[in-house]
Design a protein around this motif. Structure first.
Motif, PDB file in Angstrom:
ATOM      1  N   GLN A 290       7.898  -3.152  -9.465  1.00  0.00           N
ATOM      2  CA  GLN A 290       8.150  -1.863  -8.854  1.00  0.00           C
ATOM      3  C   GLN A 290       8.401  -2.023  -7.357  1.00  0.00           C
ATOM      4  N   SER A 291       9.216  -1.147  -6.804  1.00  0.00           N
ATOM      5  CA  SER A 291       9.575  -1.268  -5.382  1.00  0.00           C
ATOM      6  C   SER A 291       8.402  -0.953  -4.459  1.00  0.00           C
ATOM      7  N   VAL A 292       7.442  -0.167  -4.918  1.00  0.00           N
ATOM      8  CA  VAL A 292       6.302   0.185  -4.077  1.00  0.00           C
ATOM      9  C   VAL A 292       5.321  -0.979  -3.953  1.00  0.00           C
ATOM     10  N   SER A 293       5.469  -2.011  -4.763  1.00  0.00           N
ATOM     11  CA  SER A 293       4.520  -3.119  -4.725  1.00  0.00           C
ATOM     12  C   SER A 293       4.604  -3.907  -3.417  1.00  0.00           C
ATOM     13  N   ASP A 294       5.768  -3.963  -2.778  1.00  0.00           N
ATOM     14  CA  ASP A 294       5.886  -4.680  -1.503  1.00  0.00           C
ATOM     15  C   ASP A 294       5.099  -4.006  -0.378  1.00  0.00           C
ATOM     16  N   PRO A 295       5.287  -2.703  -0.125  1.00  0.00           N
ATOM     17  CA  PRO A 295       4.457  -2.072   0.902  1.00  0.00           C
ATOM     18  C   PRO A 295       2.974  -2.046   0.534  1.00  0.00           C
ATOM     19  N   LEU A 296       2.665  -1.947  -0.753  1.00  0.00           N
ATOM     20  CA  LEU A 296       1.273  -1.948  -1.184  1.00  0.00           C
ATOM     21  C   LEU A 296       0.640  -3.321  -0.985  1.00  0.00           C
ATOM     22  N   TYR A 297       1.407  -4.384  -1.190  1.00  0.00           N
ATOM     23  CA  TYR A 297       0.927  -5.740  -0.911  1.00  0.00           C
ATOM     24  C   TYR A 297       0.561  -5.868   0.568  1.00  0.00           C
ATOM     25  N   LYS A 298       1.438  -5.380   1.433  1.00  0.00           N
ATOM     26  CA  LYS A 298       1.164  -5.426   2.870  1.00  0.00           C
ATOM     27  C   LYS A 298      -0.069  -4.602   3.223  1.00  0.00           C
ATOM     28  N   LEU A 299      -0.255  -3.482   2.537  1.00  0.00           N
ATOM     29  CA  LEU A 299      -1.397  -2.615   2.793  1.00  0.00           C
ATOM     30  C   LEU A 299      -2.713  -3.297   2.420  1.00  0.00           C
ATOM     31  N   VAL A 300      -2.758  -3.944   1.255  1.00  0.00           N
ATOM     32  CA  VAL A 300      -3.979  -4.642   0.840  1.00  0.00           C
ATOM     33  C   VAL A 300      -4.242  -5.830   1.765  1.00  0.00           C
ATOM     34  N   ALA A 301      -3.187  -6.548   2.148  1.00  0.00           N
ATOM     35  CA  ALA A 301      -3.354  -7.666   3.086  1.00  0.00           C
ATOM     36  C   ALA A 301      -3.868  -7.168   4.430  1.00  0.00           C
ATOM     37  N   SER A 302      -3.418  -6.001   4.856  1.00  0.00           N
ATOM     38  CA  SER A 302      -3.910  -5.404   6.092  1.00  0.00           C
ATOM     39  C   SER A 302      -5.382  -5.019   5.958  1.00  0.00           C
ATOM     40  N   GLY A 303      -5.773  -4.515   4.798  1.00  0.00           N
ATOM     41  CA  GLY A 303      -7.177  -4.193   4.561  1.00  0.00           C
ATOM     42  C   GLY A 303      -8.065  -5.428   4.611  1.00  0.00           C
ATOM     43  N   VAL A 304      -7.577  -6.553   4.081  1.00  0.00           N
ATOM     44  CA  VAL A 304      -8.323  -7.811   4.150  1.00  0.00           C
ATOM     45  C   VAL A 304      -8.458  -8.255   5.605  1.00  0.00           C
ATOM     46  N   ALA A 305      -7.382  -8.120   6.368  1.00  0.00           N
ATOM     47  CA  ALA A 305      -7.437  -8.485   7.794  1.00  0.00           C
ATOM     48  C   ALA A 305      -8.384  -7.560   8.554  1.00  0.00           C
ATOM     49  N   ASN A 306      -8.393  -6.276   8.209  1.00  0.00           N
ATOM     50  CA  ASN A 306      -9.324  -5.346   8.847  1.00  0.00           C
ATOM     51  C   ASN A 306     -10.772  -5.714   8.527  1.00  0.00           C
ATOM     52  N   ALA A 307     -11.024  -6.154   7.288  1.00  0.00           N
ATOM     53  CA  ALA A 307     -12.375  -6.576   6.910  1.00  0.00           C
ATOM     54  C   ALA A 307     -12.786  -7.821   7.694  1.00  0.00           C
TER      55      ALA A 307
END
Length: 126
Positions: free
Chosen positions: A41-58
């Protein structure tokens, strides 16, 4: 420890985004990133970046608090999609009419928590 990441005004319909968000809710962050990397799905790319950003925030939060950080312990405790503003466009139709086209947007929020900080009501979602 809890970390949050948001993306707002993403140009994908909330209905399509919810289908992908439902795949990763309750999973470990590393598993969710693997699922999103190969999702079509096309939304998986921005969602991947979002989860990676959450890991970086943690990671940043753990460094600030002086706690030990283990990426394998992070679990997506909450993930939800809210509807953003809709852009309305008009397309000419037959006999002088106009057809409305709705270009919907989404606000996606992901909350990550380490294994020991997961609320009791969320532990069953794994």
């Amino acid at each position: 420890m809890e970390a949050k990441a948001k993306v707002r005004y993403l140009r994908v319909t909330p209905q399509k985004a919810r289908r992908v968000v439902d795949l990763i809710r309750g999973q470990q962050a590393s598993e969710a990133l693997a699922v999103l990397k190969f999702a079509e799905q096309s939304v998986s790319d921005p969602l991947y970046k979002l989860v990676a950003s959450g890991v970086a925030n943690a990671r940043q939060t753990a460094d600030k608090l002086g706690e030990a950080f283990d990426e394998d312990e992070l679990v997506i405790t909450q993930a939800f999609v809210d509807e953003g503003p809709t852009m309305r466009r008009f397309r000419p139709r037959a006999q002088g009419r106009a057809g409305r086209i709705n270009k919907r947007t989404s606000h996606i929020t992901v909350v990550l928590a380490s294994g020991d900080d997961i609320p009791a009501d969320r532990k069953g979602n794994r």
